[in-house]
Write an enzyme that holds these catalytic residues in place. Sequence first.
Site, PDB file in Angstrom:
ATOM      1  N   ASP A 275       0.813  -1.215   0.000  1.00 54.88           N
ATOM      2  CA  ASP A 275       0.000   0.000   0.000  1.00 54.88           C
ATOM      3  C   ASP A 275       0.851   1.272   0.000  1.00 54.88           C
ATOM      4  OD1 ASP A 275      -1.953  -1.892   0.366  1.00 54.88           O
ATOM      5  OD2 ASP A 275      -2.896  -0.914   2.088  1.00 54.88           O
ATOM      6  N   HIS A 420       3.692  -2.252   3.142  1.00 58.10           N
ATOM      7  CA  HIS A 420       3.763  -0.921   2.533  1.00 58.10           C
ATOM      8  C   HIS A 420       5.097  -0.795   1.807  1.00 58.10           C
ATOM      9  CE1 HIS A 420       0.774  -0.520   5.757  1.00 58.10           C
ATOM     10  NE2 HIS A 420       0.224   0.429   5.019  1.00 58.10           N
TER      11      HIS A 420
END
Length: 453
Positions: A275, A420
């Site tokens: 992400d 991430h």
Amino acid sequence: MHTLRRHPRQWSVVAWLFVTGVTTIVGLFTYLVLQGPINKSASSQILIGNDISREFDIQYPVLHVPEVDTFVKTFASQQTESFLAKIKDRSYDSGNKLIIHYSIPHHGEKLLSIVFSVTEEIVGSPPTTVQYRQVFDVASGKKLTLSDLFRDDIDPRSVLADIFYDYFSQQPGILPREQLGLLDFTFAAVEDLIVYEDSLLLFFNPHSLGAKQDSQSVLLQKPVVASLLKNAYSGKDTGRKLDTPPENVAYAINDLPQRHIPNANGGKRIALTFDDGPSPHTKRLLDILGRYRSRGTFYVLGHLAQPYAGDLQRMVQGGHEIGNHTWMHANLTQITSAEFDWQVAGTQHAIQQATGGYTPRTIRPPYGATNGSVTGRAAQLGLKEVLWNVDTNDWQARDGQLIYDRIMGGAADGRVILLHDIYGSSVDGAIRAVPELLAQGYQLVTVSELYGY
Ligand code: ZN
């Protein structure tokens, strides 16, 4: 032990007692020896107040297991105190009533189940009935939860995820199908249970179902999970059979269900998701995924699509999935519909522009924040919501070794792992995990492949 609202069981074996009218005796304890169904004595404890009109019907068993008897007495006292507190300001009303009944669905050599049904009738409010269930180890008197029954080296998700998925798949209307794969069931998903001689009746925690659900229960036959249970609890727990088998069970597990993610090849599949990027670290990730012919899913921010257009194009060429993570990481539950449009539709457009036409099919709402309205708006834009099963908390950890450990520790067939790619440490951890996951037999797939979108 938690509460679930159900109808009271009519189990009228013990005598009952009314205390009505105005009395002035405080703190009087009366014990009645009653004939129980198990040839044991049972007692009623009565607390009588001084200035109110109310009625008690309280029954509880005495089982001659000291810890259990203490629990039962404490339970009855607490319920009574709570009831008295509720009617404190209604001292001139008559007709307030507390009814506590119990049943003992099972009292075996190893395990004991008690169910209390507490009904409160308070003038001016609708009557409520709440069931309380508790399982005990007979030898030690210890209160047990579901996890206490299972071996310590068992990952509860390996047991429960499949069972629950199967259950909810066959009960359409309880949970939307697309939510099923997102639920990460642990023992905490079971709020409480009743044990029987040869089965366990599990009651789901409504909160674990991710929405305001009524309680749901499934009957799990012990032989199905015998190898996963602690030795002491794995066999048939014969003993005094006290009650009829469970009635009205919506769903019984007589065999372990199929893996919840259908896989034509029969192998294990896992989805690594990244992400908040892309970032300068993303290229290393694309390199390793390409080298191992594996695929990942990238939930990119709309405002980064153009600056990282080259990376986005590589993602498309590599067979990876690009998902929508809003333009600037918006909490979608807290914005207007106009803002929703530019945050989400604007990101779709930016990704299409940067890639020459690729259109994301899934959205990951930032912070996992979503509600029915967000889901509906996303669906109107052709986007399915995707959350995750395993949160590596990599944004806090910032330690490649730790993140690698968390990926491997959370790995299981059908899982979606949250990472991430804006942190070098996350990319380091993922780079180490990719070959290791493959060595363990996993296929690294995109979220849409995993969920069949
Ligand atoms: Zn994010």
